[in-house]
Design an enzyme around this catalytic site. Structure first.
Site, short mmCIF file in Angstrom:
data_model
loop_
_atom_site.label_atom_id
_atom_site.label_comp_id
_atom_site.label_asym_id
_atom_site.label_seq_id
_atom_site.Cartn_x
_atom_site.Cartn_y
_atom_site.Cartn_z
N ASP A 46 0.86 -1.18 0.00
CA ASP A 46 0.00 0.00 0.00
C ASP A 46 0.90 1.24 0.00
O ASP A 46 1.86 1.31 0.77
CB ASP A 46 -0.89 0.00 1.24
CG ASP A 46 -1.78 1.21 1.30
OD1 ASP A 46 -2.74 1.27 0.54
OD2 ASP A 46 -1.49 2.12 2.10
N ILE A 47 0.63 2.17 -0.88
CA ILE A 47 1.44 3.38 -0.97
C ILE A 47 0.73 4.50 -0.21
O ILE A 47 -0.35 4.93 -0.60
CB ILE A 47 1.64 3.80 -2.44
CG1 ILE A 47 2.19 2.63 -3.27
CG2 ILE A 47 2.57 5.00 -2.52
CD1 ILE A 47 3.53 2.11 -2.84
N HIS A 107 5.27 12.54 -17.18
CA HIS A 107 6.02 13.72 -17.60
C HIS A 107 6.22 14.67 -16.44
O HIS A 107 5.36 14.83 -15.57
CB HIS A 107 5.40 14.38 -18.82
CG HIS A 107 4.15 15.19 -18.61
ND1 HIS A 107 4.17 16.49 -18.21
CD2 HIS A 107 2.83 14.87 -18.80
CE1 HIS A 107 2.92 16.96 -18.15
NE2 HIS A 107 2.09 15.99 -18.50
N ASP A 146 -1.31 18.12 -13.49
CA ASP A 146 -0.76 17.83 -14.81
C ASP A 146 0.67 18.32 -14.91
O ASP A 146 0.91 19.46 -15.29
CB ASP A 146 -1.63 18.50 -15.88
CG ASP A 146 -1.19 18.19 -17.29
OD1 ASP A 146 -0.43 17.21 -17.47
OD2 ASP A 146 -1.59 18.91 -18.20
N GLU A 187 6.93 17.36 -22.49
CA GLU A 187 5.72 16.67 -22.95
C GLU A 187 4.71 17.67 -23.46
O GLU A 187 4.01 17.43 -24.46
CB GLU A 187 5.12 15.84 -21.81
CG GLU A 187 3.94 14.95 -22.21
CD GLU A 187 2.57 15.63 -22.09
OE1 GLU A 187 1.57 15.01 -22.48
OE2 GLU A 187 2.52 16.79 -21.60
N GLU A 188 4.64 18.82 -22.78
CA GLU A 188 3.64 19.82 -23.14
C GLU A 188 3.91 20.47 -24.50
O GLU A 188 3.05 21.15 -25.03
CB GLU A 188 3.56 20.89 -22.05
CG GLU A 188 3.14 20.37 -20.67
CD GLU A 188 1.69 19.91 -20.61
OE1 GLU A 188 1.00 19.96 -21.65
OE2 GLU A 188 1.26 19.49 -19.52
N ASP A 217 -0.39 10.09 -16.55
CA ASP A 217 -0.47 11.52 -16.82
C ASP A 217 -1.81 12.02 -16.28
O ASP A 217 -2.86 11.77 -16.87
CB ASP A 217 -0.38 11.76 -18.33
CG ASP A 217 -0.27 13.23 -18.69
OD1 ASP A 217 -0.44 14.07 -17.79
OD2 ASP A 217 -0.03 13.53 -19.87
N HIS A 236 -4.20 23.12 -17.30
CA HIS A 236 -3.34 24.07 -18.01
C HIS A 236 -3.58 25.53 -17.58
O HIS A 236 -3.39 26.45 -18.37
CB HIS A 236 -3.51 23.93 -19.53
CG HIS A 236 -2.81 22.74 -20.09
ND1 HIS A 236 -2.68 22.52 -21.44
CD2 HIS A 236 -2.19 21.70 -19.48
CE1 HIS A 236 -2.02 21.39 -21.64
NE2 HIS A 236 -1.71 20.88 -20.47
N ASP A 250 -4.71 8.51 -4.25
CA ASP A 250 -4.40 7.32 -3.46
C ASP A 250 -4.68 6.04 -4.25
O ASP A 250 -3.83 5.16 -4.38
CB ASP A 250 -5.22 7.35 -2.17
CG ASP A 250 -4.75 6.33 -1.14
OD1 ASP A 250 -3.73 5.67 -1.37
OD2 ASP A 250 -5.42 6.21 -0.10
#
Length: 455
Positions: A60-61, A142, A154, A188-189, A217, A304, A319
């Site tokens: 579990d993270i 990214h 993002d 990436e953008e 992403d 954005h 989560d």
């Protein structure tokens, strides 16, 4: 994630056969299938879904760890003009932060440099030692934001989720059957420039060794959906079944099709999978009924924009999706987990002078993979006739000290024989640890009889 559409990709592009590759996933799915209670599939996720019914081999993270990385990325943006965009100082600071964490955890890191729009860009790739080098499981995200804002969803969310899973690999002392690789892409953008650059430099032989590339992403959208990449049927089923086992309905991602870093891998014939929580598309009434949230509103209204800050995150989605990243990494790599272990002890006596300088007792730790535990056990055996005089610290290999016991003039009992629990997860396990003790008041002398660390 890019604003404009990328290349059109077929929804289910045929894959070449790979020996001992994704064919094994089907067996893994059967072995880990979970029973779903009638009438509950597709219920809106709650925090309970983050931990319920997890496969035993998958850790579990803790979402708090992921959010701590997001807080760091937000601070980096704040200190660098409000963004982490390609060619800007905030991007390089973000890369340095992620790299430092991976280096300390025992990864072999590589920074790949490229040029785009007249500025230098960077990819960061981290390899976990071990596993079959002819069969690679690769997870990535990214690292750059748009120039308009800090890019915490993002794609700080994917960056932080992948980073924390990589760090958990180290903490667990994980021994994968396949080789594990993680990547953080630049620019990436601007059109997946970093990942395109990376893939273009792979030889045909190196491409054939990558059994799966998983892309993450945007995984913490504030009005989230639960979307699964649909390109490869085995990887699609891997995640559909995992979410179904938590009573979370999924849909195939169409909004992000071809618009993120999976595209260059996909175009090179590498099987790709991944997760997505939605960007500027509008959540429908049916989706709101399935997942909760608000219909008629974008999955991420700050997509954005300058408001894509650390406040622009749904903790439950973050989560759940980070746990899913871990599930994919553990399941596809087919290894065994051996937590950092062992007991290291010193029984060499060290005298403690009365109201004098601090003394130290060292222990050299070797052969423990990755970082120390967040629950490192420190057992102390000290003789002293008035223990309230003593200040006791653990000193890690980095030189950082962790207070075990403070002085207390009212504590007149004798001796310190106790076991303390220390969150030392920021420390590399291997190295010299020290027990530091100082007598800060007059009239008594003492001795360190011994102490031990249990990892």
């Amino acid at each position: 994630m890019r604003t404009t559409e990328g290349p059109t990709l077929p929804a289910h592009r045929p894959r070449r056969a790979r020996a001992a590759g994704l064919a094994a996933v089907g067996a893994a799915l059967t072995a880990t299938a979970l029973v779903i209670a009638p009438g509950t599939a597709g219920a809106a996720p709650t925090a309970a879904h983050a931990t319920a019914g997890k496969a035993a081999a998958t850790p579990d993270i803790p979402v708090a760890n992921v959010k701590a990385h997001l807080a760091q990325l937000q601070s980096i943006a704040n200190a660098n003009g409000g963004n982490r965009a390609h060619g800007r100082p905030g991007f390089k600071a973000s890369l340095d932060y992620v790299k430092s964490k991976l280096d300390a955890a025992g990864y072999v890191t590589t920074v790949q440099q490229f040029t785009s729009s007249g500025a230098t860009g960077y990819n960061l790739v981290a390899d976990w030692p071990g596993g079959d080098p002819n069969h690679v499981v690769f997870a990535g995200a990214h690292l750059d934001s748009v120039s308009a804002g800090p890019g915490i969803n993002d794609d700080g969310s994917g960056t932080a989720g992948v980073l924390e899973v990589a760090l958990e690999v180290a903490r667990q002392g994980y021994k994968p059957g396949k080789h594990l690789r993680f990547g953080w892409w630049g620019a990436e953008e601007l059109g997946m420039v970093g990942s395109r650059n990376y893939v273009s430099k792979l030889s045909a032989a190196d491409r054939s060794k990558i059994d799966a590339y998983l892309n993450f992403d945007m995984i913490g959208s504030p009005n989230p959906g639960y979307f699964v990449y649909g390109y490869d049927q085995n990887l699609k089923a891997l995640y559909e079944n995992w979410f179904a086992g938590r009573n979370i309905g999924t849909e195939i991602d169409t909004e992000g099709d071809g618009r993120s870093d999976h595209a260059p891998f996909q175009n090179a014939g590498i099987p790709v999978g991944g997760l997505f929580s939605g960007a500027d598309y509008i959540k429908t009434a049916a989706q709101a009924q399935k997942w909760g949230g608000t219909s008629g509103q974008a999955f991420d209204r700050c997509y954005h924009r300058s408001c894509d800050t650390s406040a622009n995150i749904d903790d439950t989605a973050l989560d759940v999706n980070t746990d899913a990243i871990a599930y994919g990494v553990w399941t596809l790599s087919g290894g065994s987990t051996t937590p950092p272990g062992g007991v290291f002890e010193s029984r060499t006596p060290v005298d403690i002078p009365d109201q004098g300088a601090a003394v130290e007792s060292p222990i050299a730790v070797t052969g423990v993979a990755g970082n120390a535990s967040s629950a490192l056990k420190v057992a102390v055996d000290i003789t002293h006739t008035y223990r309230g005089d003593l200040v006791v610290d653990l000193v890690g290999p980095s030189g950082k000290s962790y207070r075990l016991k403070s002085s207390d003039a009212n504590d007149s009992a004798a001796d310190v024989v106790a076991t303390y629990t220390v969150n030392a997860s920021a420390e590399t396990a291997n190295g010299t640890w020290k027990l530091r003790v100082q007598d800060v008041a007059a009239q008594d002398v003492g001795r360190i009889n011994g102490w031990k660390l249990t990892f």
